[in-house]
Design an enzyme around this catalytic site. Structure first.
Site, short mmCIF file in Angstrom:
data_model
loop_
_atom_site.label_atom_id
_atom_site.label_comp_id
_atom_site.label_asym_id
_atom_site.label_seq_id
_atom_site.Cartn_x
_atom_site.Cartn_y
_atom_site.Cartn_z
N LYS A 1 0.97 -1.25 0.04
CA LYS A 1 0.01 0.08 0.02
C LYS A 1 1.01 1.46 0.10
O LYS A 1 1.54 1.39 0.79
CB LYS A 1 -0.77 0.03 1.33
CG LYS A 1 -1.72 1.35 1.57
CD LYS A 1 -2.50 1.23 2.98
CE LYS A 1 -2.92 2.58 2.99
NZ LYS A 1 -3.77 2.66 4.46
N ASP B 1 -2.64 10.71 3.29
CA ASP B 1 -4.01 10.34 3.52
C ASP B 1 -4.65 11.09 4.32
O ASP B 1 -4.51 11.37 5.43
CB ASP B 1 -4.00 8.98 4.22
CG ASP B 1 -5.42 8.27 4.10
OD1 ASP B 1 -6.19 8.99 3.53
OD2 ASP B 1 -5.71 7.40 5.01
N LYS C 1 -9.97 12.75 8.07
CA LYS C 1 -9.60 12.73 9.42
C LYS C 1 -9.52 13.73 10.21
O LYS C 1 -9.55 15.02 9.81
CB LYS C 1 -8.36 12.25 9.21
CG LYS C 1 -7.94 10.91 8.59
CD LYS C 1 -6.41 10.42 8.37
CE LYS C 1 -6.22 9.09 7.72
NZ LYS C 1 -6.50 8.05 8.58
N ASP D 1 -12.09 6.87 4.13
CA ASP D 1 -10.80 6.59 4.68
C ASP D 1 -10.40 5.29 4.81
O ASP D 1 -9.24 4.88 5.34
CB ASP D 1 -10.93 7.23 6.07
CG ASP D 1 -9.67 7.46 6.76
OD1 ASP D 1 -8.58 7.51 6.01
OD2 ASP D 1 -9.72 7.62 8.09
N GLU E 1 -9.16 3.62 2.38
CA GLU E 1 -8.77 3.56 1.07
C GLU E 1 -8.02 2.59 0.70
O GLU E 1 -7.55 2.04 -0.39
CB GLU E 1 -8.45 4.95 0.43
CG GLU E 1 -6.94 5.35 0.89
CD GLU E 1 -6.74 5.26 2.45
OE1 GLU E 1 -5.48 4.99 2.48
OE2 GLU E 1 -7.51 5.54 3.07
N ARG F 1 -7.33 -0.73 1.51
CA ARG F 1 -7.70 -1.76 1.04
C ARG F 1 -8.19 -1.84 -0.31
O ARG F 1 -8.37 -2.92 -1.03
CB ARG F 1 -8.99 -2.36 2.03
CG ARG F 1 -10.16 -1.52 1.93
CD ARG F 1 -11.12 -1.92 3.23
NE ARG F 1 -10.28 -1.35 4.22
CZ ARG F 1 -10.75 -1.49 5.88
NH1 ARG F 1 -11.86 -1.74 5.86
NH2 ARG F 1 -10.19 -1.02 6.63
#
Length: 514
Positions: free
Chosen positions: A281, A286, A293, A363, A365, A367
């Site tokens: 990943k 992020d 977040k 959030d 994301e 996966r």
């Protein structure tokens, strides 16, 4: 840092700092500590004896005793570093002690460090059977390199405390022992440098290490070490119909990067040998996307590509160590940003595999990009898969910051991965990943949801989502969210990126070649 392994008596070696390790040989729970140096040098033992006799130094792990102008030695200083109880000694304590020595030397301006090799002949019994010289040499090499790393790259007045040289001194030994020591030292140096390569990537801020820049650095590493590398972007993702990966990437002005590395062993493996797929990943920053977040600690989200960095570090080590097994590495890298183009809660995505995904939370994301990466690795021939990701905060709630989470669909694959711990020294704890948890990600309008229906078992929900994209292929998922960043300085390691996964993944790959 330059390093070398010399076979000579450490007591006669001139150096600014000579390091010797000590263990506590007391066996009873309430017995007073009884520290003993792991050396057969009478001169070293005599120099430290008066201070060991005071009972102030107990040889606890990473405990230190610094002596100046030690009698009978050519060294200017003698540093005694504790390894803990002799009865429970492993390579991990040696790794920590070697790192502690470097962290003691750096702020004192001691750029040249010498280490007396821990000798199993120093004890009258057989306490050190679990620490062969190969493992000890490897652990020392890894420990000193990991310790010689700090995160203050961008300070304008940064003080360079880098260690210039490390010399490990081993008393004269037979040819076989010398060969084992040299092999361990060489491999430890490769692994330590590869782990620091990973840590350097993770430490980079998001405005420097964009997906495009990560692709450049991966390609440069591949060129240096003889790996085949391709870096693709949006057009390739569209061609491959990577709908999940594209959805995450579309909210950012920075284009995504699909990084593909291939390792071919010098000697072709036997027919039917496995092809290993390493998938990382690589979210270089992020924000959480539309499901944004909280502001607190969002700066830390530059580390959300630590799984990708671990895979790149492992590929670096694999390229040098040359195990006899084919490896393909897939890095799915992009930013997860909120914008007018960003994907939204409630969207339905179609992954490369054709499976449809209802988005409940943008959030979750990581996966999504891994779903396409895992499927793509199989289309490139991978028959065994391992992925690494800072996937869930829930894994920290479950395991804290000492163990990373391990999930798998295959018991034998799990067993072989966990068997590398005595060598790699990285802690992973197996978590459940059985089909009865699938109910947590069932969707009423698509095949699956990208989060569970509740906050309970969040790390398992993430693993179950990934499991949907591996089919019957043996697979391991490493959730390193709680261990990829060290918030507190350790005696043997600076705070910041840990580089977890590099040693274990490399050893797992090597085990598949045997």
């Amino acid at each position: 840092m330059t390093s070398r392994l010399l076979f000579q008596d450490p007591s006669g070696f001139a150096t600014p700092l000579l390091v010797v390790f000590a263990v506590d040989i007391a066996t009873g729970k309430d017995d007073p500590a009884s520290p003993v140096l792991l050396t057969t040098s009478d001169a070293l033992s005599a120099a430290a004896a008066p201070w060991l006799a005071t009972e102030e130094f107990k040889a606890n792990v990473a405990e230190v005793l610094l002596l100046r102008r030690p009698d009978g030695l050519k060294a200017e200083r003698l540093l005694v570093v504790g390894l803990g109880k002799a009865t429970s000694l492993t390579a991990n304590e040696v790794r920590k002690a070697a790192g502690t020595a470097i962290r003691v030397a750096r702020p004192r301006g001691l750029r040249d460090v010498s280490i007396a090799f821990p000798e199993d002949r120093a004890l009258s019994d057989e306490h050190l059977d679990t620490l062969p010289c190969y493992l000890a040499a490897r652990a020392i090499a890894e420990g000193v390199l990991i310790a010689d790393f700090d995160i203050d790259f961008y300070r304008s007045e940064r003080k360079d405390q880098t260690t210039q040289s490390v010399t490990v001194l081993f008393p004269d030994a037979d040819e076989e022992t010398r060969g084992d020591c040299q092999r361990g030292w060489t491999e430890g140096t490769i692994l330590g440098e590869s782990q620091n390569f990973t840590r350097t990537l993770v430490n980079e801020p998001g405005n420097i290490l964009t997906p495009t820049e990560l692709g450049r650095r991966a390609a440069a590493m591949a060129t240096e070490f003889g790996l085949k590398c391709e870096v693709h972007s949006t057009d390739k993702l569209k061609e491959l119909k990577m709908g999940a990966f594209l959805a995450v990437a579309q909210g950012s002005a920075e284009p995504p990067a699909l990084i593909v590395l291939h390792y071919e062993p010098p000697t072709a493996p036997a027919a039917g040998a496995p092809v290993l797929g390493l998938v990382g990943k690589g979210i270089t920053f992020d924000t959480g996307g539309i499901s944004i977040k909280p502001a607190d600690n969002m700066d830390k989200m530059k580390y959300d590509m630590a799984g990708a960095a671990a895979m790149l570090g492992a590929m670096r080590a694999i390229a040098i160590l040359k195990p006899s097994v084919r490896v393909v590495c897939i890095i799915c890298s992009c930013e997860n940003m909120p914008s007018g183009r960003a994907y939204k809660p409630g969207d339905v995505l179609t992954a490369m595999s054709g499976k449809t995904i209802e988005v409940l939370n943008t959030d979750a994301e990581g996966r999504l990009v891994l779903a396409d990466g895992l499927h793509y690795a199989q289309t490139l021939g991978a028959t065994r898969l391992i992925n690494a990701a800072t996937l869930t905060g829930a894994i920290s709630i479950a395991l804290g910051h000492l163990n990373a989470g391990l999930f798998s669909n295959d018991d034998e694959t799990t067993r072989r991965f966990l068997e590398v711990y005595p060598v790699a020294g990285e802690k992973f704890w197996q978590m459940p990943c059985t089909d009865d948890y699938r109910e947590q990600i069932k969707s009423s309008i698509a095949d699956i949801m990208n989060t569970g229906g509740s906050r309970y078992g969040g790390a398992i929900s993430g693993a179950m989502f990934l499991k949907e994209f591996v089919g019957d292929t043996p697979w391991i998922h490493l959730d390193i969210a709680g261990t990829a960043w060290v918030d507190e300085q350790k005696p043997w390691q600076s705070k910041g990126p840990s580089g977890i996964g590099v040693r274990s993944i490399t050893e797992w790959v090597r085990s598949q070649a045997k």
